[in-house]
Scaffold this active site. Sequence first.
Site, PDB file in Angstrom:
ATOM      1  N   CYS A 153      22.464  -3.549  50.336  1.00  0.00           N
ATOM      2  CA  CYS A 153      22.112  -2.587  51.376  1.00  0.00           C
ATOM      3  C   CYS A 153      22.098  -3.288  52.729  1.00  0.00           C
ATOM      4  O   CYS A 153      21.477  -4.346  52.874  1.00  0.00           O
ATOM      5  CB  CYS A 153      20.744  -1.990  51.057  1.00  0.00           C
ATOM      6  SG  CYS A 153      19.993  -1.091  52.421  1.00  0.00           S
ATOM      7  N   GLN A 194      25.370   3.410  50.686  1.00  0.00           N
ATOM      8  CA  GLN A 194      26.077   4.077  49.595  1.00  0.00           C
ATOM      9  C   GLN A 194      27.020   5.157  50.100  1.00  0.00           C
ATOM     10  O   GLN A 194      28.108   5.362  49.551  1.00  0.00           O
ATOM     11  CB  GLN A 194      25.075   4.653  48.601  1.00  0.00           C
ATOM     12  CG  GLN A 194      25.714   5.256  47.357  1.00  0.00           C
ATOM     13  CD  GLN A 194      24.692   5.695  46.327  1.00  0.00           C
ATOM     14  OE1 GLN A 194      23.621   5.107  46.218  1.00  0.00           O
ATOM     15  NE2 GLN A 194      25.007   6.734  45.583  1.00  0.00           N
ATOM     16  N   HIS A 205      18.416   1.675  44.248  1.00  0.00           N
ATOM     17  CA  HIS A 205      18.305   0.815  45.427  1.00  0.00           C
ATOM     18  C   HIS A 205      17.011   0.009  45.385  1.00  0.00           C
ATOM     19  O   HIS A 205      15.917   0.575  45.347  1.00  0.00           O
ATOM     20  CB  HIS A 205      18.336   1.671  46.700  1.00  0.00           C
ATOM     21  CG  HIS A 205      19.663   2.335  46.939  1.00  0.00           C
ATOM     22  ND1 HIS A 205      20.489   1.986  47.986  1.00  0.00           N
ATOM     23  CD2 HIS A 205      20.317   3.312  46.255  1.00  0.00           C
ATOM     24  CE1 HIS A 205      21.596   2.734  47.937  1.00  0.00           C
ATOM     25  NE2 HIS A 205      21.497   3.543  46.904  1.00  0.00           N
ATOM     26  N   CYS A 240      15.695  -1.593  47.710  1.00  0.00           N
ATOM     27  CA  CYS A 240      14.878  -1.397  48.910  1.00  0.00           C
ATOM     28  C   CYS A 240      13.907  -0.237  48.725  1.00  0.00           C
ATOM     29  O   CYS A 240      12.869  -0.167  49.391  1.00  0.00           O
ATOM     30  CB  CYS A 240      15.758  -1.191  50.144  1.00  0.00           C
ATOM     31  SG  CYS A 240      16.881   0.207  50.032  1.00  0.00           S
TER      32      CYS A 240
END
Length: 199
Positions: free
Chosen positions: A88, A129, A157, A159
């Site tokens: 990311c 994404q 993810h 994050c």
Amino acid sequence: MSPYQKFEEYNIKITDEVKDQYESIISEIGEDKEREGLIKTPERAAKAMLFLTQGYKQDAVQILKSAMFKEDYDDMVIIKDIELYSLCEHHMLPFFGKAHVAYIPNGHIVGLSKIPRVVDVFARRLQVQERLTHDILECINGTLKPKGVAVVIEASHMCMMMRGVQKQNSVTTTSGFRGQFEKIETRNEFLKLISSNLS
């Protein structure tokens, strides 16, 4: 001969520069960079980062062009459950999942292994994404010029899982469609096929 062989190559100058930055990070967070377990960590981390971002040095268009073949087949071709791992761009934490890609040939097909390679080229960059989905879609659409292309990505993810909202079970789905896949019946056929277990 050992069954384990490494074929990774790294630019020494760039690796050393990234390694120095990781040494600084380790010190700044309060760790001892000379501690036994951390002595080689900056170099390992530098090589890992260069490996995870190697897509910047790869050309997805040329990968596709290297294995394009004239063929009259004009039904849907689907490569589903392509594993992907990316970083990311907001926190440089991993996101990972699966990509499902389909195209309808228009005079040319491409070697099946090239589609996962295209996914890897764009995934091995700092990404979001949404853009990853778009990059894969437009590369295939612009290079193969098929009658239609579809891309769906499902990913988790870190994050979101390790920090921030800390939701461990959430999955993000993004999709893109061009050409015949913009027709609802063709799109539904694709979505049905990637959801089914044909084995």
